[in-house]
Motif scaffolding. Sequence first.
Motif, PDB file in Angstrom:
ATOM      1  N   SER A 180       0.815  -1.214   0.000  1.00 21.60           N
ATOM      2  CA  SER A 180       0.000   0.000   0.000  1.00 21.60           C
ATOM      3  C   SER A 180       0.850   1.266   0.000  1.00 21.60           C
ATOM      4  CB  SER A 180      -0.933   0.008   1.221  1.00 21.60           C
ATOM      5  OG  SER A 180      -1.804  -1.108   1.202  1.00 21.60           O
ATOM      6  N   GLY A 181       2.187   1.116   0.061  1.00 14.67           N
ATOM      7  CA  GLY A 181       3.069   2.265   0.007  1.00 14.67           C
ATOM      8  C   GLY A 181       3.395   2.882   1.345  1.00 14.67           C
ATOM      9  N   ARG A 182       3.133   2.160   2.438  1.00 13.12           N
ATOM     10  CA  ARG A 182       3.461   2.678   3.765  1.00 13.12           C
ATOM     11  C   ARG A 182       4.827   2.164   4.206  1.00 13.12           C
ATOM     12  NH1 ARG A 182      -1.532   0.155   4.432  1.00 13.12           N
ATOM     13  NH2 ARG A 182      -3.254   1.606   3.992  1.00 13.12           N
ATOM     14  N   GLY A 183       5.515   2.946   5.013  1.00 16.87           N
ATOM     15  CA  GLY A 183       6.740   2.494   5.647  1.00 16.87           C
ATOM     16  C   GLY A 183       6.427   1.693   6.904  1.00 16.87           C
ATOM     17  N   LEU A 184       7.427   0.975   7.398  1.00 15.57           N
ATOM     18  CA  LEU A 184       7.234   0.125   8.563  1.00 15.57           C
ATOM     19  C   LEU A 184       8.182   0.505   9.691  1.00 15.57           C
ATOM     20  CD1 LEU A 184       6.994  -3.467   6.995  1.00 15.57           C
ATOM     21  CD2 LEU A 184       5.106  -2.080   7.898  1.00 15.57           C
ATOM     22  N   MET A 185       7.637   0.571  10.894  1.00 22.82           N
ATOM     23  CA  MET A 185       8.459   0.503  12.089  1.00 22.82           C
ATOM     24  C   MET A 185       7.953  -0.691  12.893  1.00 22.82           C
ATOM     25  SD  MET A 185       9.683   3.205  14.997  1.00 22.82           S
ATOM     26  CE  MET A 185       8.135   3.507  15.855  1.00 22.82           C
ATOM     27  N   ILE A 186       8.805  -1.668  13.105  1.00 27.25           N
ATOM     28  CA  ILE A 186       8.454  -2.852  13.878  1.00 27.25           C
ATOM     29  C   ILE A 186       8.971  -2.667  15.296  1.00 27.25           C
ATOM     30  CG2 ILE A 186       8.825  -5.324  14.148  1.00 27.25           C
ATOM     31  CD1 ILE A 186       9.019  -5.523  11.103  1.00 27.25           C
ATOM     32  N   SER A 187       8.048  -2.573  16.240  1.00 25.38           N
ATOM     33  CA  SER A 187       8.406  -2.498  17.655  1.00 25.38           C
ATOM     34  C   SER A 187       8.392  -3.922  18.200  1.00 25.38           C
ATOM     35  CB  SER A 187       7.416  -1.602  18.412  1.00 25.38           C
ATOM     36  OG  SER A 187       7.565  -0.251  18.025  1.00 25.38           O
ATOM     37  N   TRP A 188       9.577  -4.505  18.297  1.00 26.76           N
ATOM     38  CA  TRP A 188       9.747  -5.903  18.693  1.00 26.76           C
ATOM     39  C   TRP A 188      10.294  -5.926  20.114  1.00 26.76           C
ATOM     40  CZ3 TRP A 188      14.463  -9.239  17.147  1.00 26.76           C
ATOM     41  CH2 TRP A 188      14.272 -10.560  17.558  1.00 26.76           C
ATOM     42  N   ASN A 189       9.529  -6.485  21.015  1.00 23.74           N
ATOM     43  CA  ASN A 189       9.883  -6.409  22.427  1.00 23.74           C
ATOM     44  C   ASN A 189      11.072  -7.294  22.757  1.00 23.74           C
ATOM     45  OD1 ASN A 189       9.667  -5.485  25.020  1.00 23.74           O
ATOM     46  ND2 ASN A 189       7.555  -6.154  25.314  1.00 23.74           N
TER      47      ASN A 189
END
Length: 298
Positions: free
Chosen positions: A137-146
């Motif tokens: 969809s053209g969004r960037g990702l930030m993965i908050s991985w605990n």
Amino acid sequence: MDLRKRRAHIAAGTVMVLVVLGSCGAEQATTTESTSVGRETTPEQAGSTATTEPPTTNAGSTNSTSTSQVDRRTSDSDGTLLLGAYVEPRGEFGDEARRQAVLDHEAQIGRRLGLVNEFFAFEKDWRLDRLQWHIDSGRGLMISWNGAPAELILYGDADDVIRQRARWTRELGVPLLMRFFWEPDAAKGAEWGYHEDPQRYIDVWQRVRRIFEEEGADNARWVWTPTTWHFTTGNAPAFYPGDDDVDVIGADGYLWSPCQGPVESASDVFADFLSWPAPRPQPILTAASRPDANADQH
């Protein structure tokens, strides 16, 4: 990729702001202005590398900066201020509801979100289909991985878990922000024994990052995120893994108890944090600013 070569891709001068919208009433939420992080840059002044701030809303679950543009925007050195938001969906938290919340929020603000933050517990499987949906969809990702207790990671018991996440990151095939083990200076860091020896946190961070490198997941940009409070107390820097192991310096700053009286401004909350990374080469991420005291739930 060599760490110093990667550092060249992420230069100083960029501030990214992720505003976590929560409520103490039916529709009350926080917003963050550009001046609250010590920059006067407006979206208009910054040009296409900045995003406008979404209005207060009850829908959505998101943030802001663009998928294919995460690398470019974190390598600009023109003082760009990137604004974003994470808006919690109401009620149902299943996959369909989360996707719909993003679409509803985008409809309200009249544009696609640039960066979406997704939270995952240490051993919980990632929703790769939803992550790929964001990318498509053209969004960037930030993965908050605990994170997890040090013994689990340092003694190799979690190597398979870490390697699988590294492969998933590599296979996503786009630059993304990896917000690993945020707030080690807060309650979960104390519960897992890191406050007694912050070097254990540093060892954990470096071990996890090395495994990612061994698996070829060099599309991850590593985001270090303690709380603003412990930049004020002076405790946060003890958890810093070092310039070679941190690509983006962030902080979570919470505006406590807004329904019970006057609230500190975001400028006050983030002031001590902003002075600390100022001489360093990494861009800055205001990762969360929430108007309630449930910091460790996010």
